[in-house]
Design an enzyme around this catalytic site. Sequence first.
Site, PDB file in Angstrom:
ATOM      1  N   ASP A 105       4.499  -0.514  10.764  1.00  7.99           N
ATOM      2  CA  ASP A 105       5.025  -2.455  10.709  1.00  7.99           C
ATOM      3  C   ASP A 105       6.328  -2.368  10.993  1.00  7.99           C
ATOM      4  OD1 ASP A 105       2.929  -3.148   9.190  1.00  7.99           O
ATOM      5  OD2 ASP A 105       4.123  -2.187   7.343  1.00  7.99           O
ATOM      6  N   LYS A 106       7.082  -3.555  11.483  1.00  9.17           N
ATOM      7  CA  LYS A 106       7.811  -3.326  12.150  1.00  9.17           C
ATOM      8  C   LYS A 106       8.983  -2.781  11.682  1.00  9.17           C
ATOM      9  CE  LYS A 106      11.812  -7.285  14.019  1.00  9.17           C
ATOM     10  NZ  LYS A 106      11.805  -8.515  13.800  1.00  9.17           N
TER      11      LYS A 106
END
Length: 342
Positions: A150-151
């Site tokens: 995830d970012k």
Amino acid sequence: MATSTSPPRNENKRDFATSDTGAGQRLDRWLVSLNPDLSRSRIKQLIDSGQVSVDGRNNVDAALILKRDQSIVLTIPPPTETRIAAQAIELEVVFEDAHLIVVNKPAGLVVHPAAGNPDRTLVNALLAHCGDSLRGIGGELRPGIVHRLDKDTSGLLVAAKSGGAHAHLAQQFAAHTIQRVYDALVWGVPDLRKGIISGQIGRSTTDRKKMAVRKIGGKYAETHYETLEAFGLVSAWVICTLKTGRTHQIRVHLTSRGHALIGDRTYGSSPGKLSKTFDSEALGKVRNFSRQALHARVIGFTHPTTGKAMRFEREPPVDFRDLAETLRAATKQNAKLKPSKR
């Protein structure tokens, strides 16, 4: 047994002839078995685009059942330039060779261009870093992303630099043989020091942007956890080992047990009455932590070419460690908090 008079693997054409083992098999599956450097999806793409001929016919179906003594020619066009721009973005490269690259991704960096993040991603950075060492994946000169973070999750990620490496790594991920260990800072302290969280994970029925543990539907997911350190009764440092790799798996699993990640605005929120635990400075640091406190510490896999076992490990970044120290210090200062049972 299949016979091949194919030229060296770095050329464009590969010639094959069926025999007893090829007869009765599907065309796509047979070609996959003979070309381990090409994924099944790539083989199908080549068949659909007329790059595979059977007895001189290019208009063939991937599901064609082969007969004995048929001639098959597989043509692999030179890889095309990707439409994704190469952008010079600083990377921490942990390992790199001609086949793959392992990087320590910082929090805040998106892995792949998508709506809302068209550039300045890890893929853009890898294109600039790897340059001419990329040898084509899916017919395109680009890095092969076989898994994502995830970012706002930091940590280790492996990417392929060739079609063969991409196919081999993808098989390892599909077989769940990749070793992946994460650090997490969570609210509350798990009742059991060690445990397993399992169940189906799928799209939430109330919010399609979120994942959830499902009684019906979804895919099986399994997370093993161990509490490394308890900060009173308020929070804990937990080590999570993935046995499967579903979207948001750790975040969803821990939240389902009442232990949302600190900083996770999607799946959890901070408990109330924190002012009784933290002074104003510490409270500000905890509440203003700007991402989910999750770090991919370990990644391990079999090298797609050498067969050697590879394992890499990196400590959590400064922001994660600073948050842990804030939680630790606040616990020591607060005499009302009783130490948790280990």
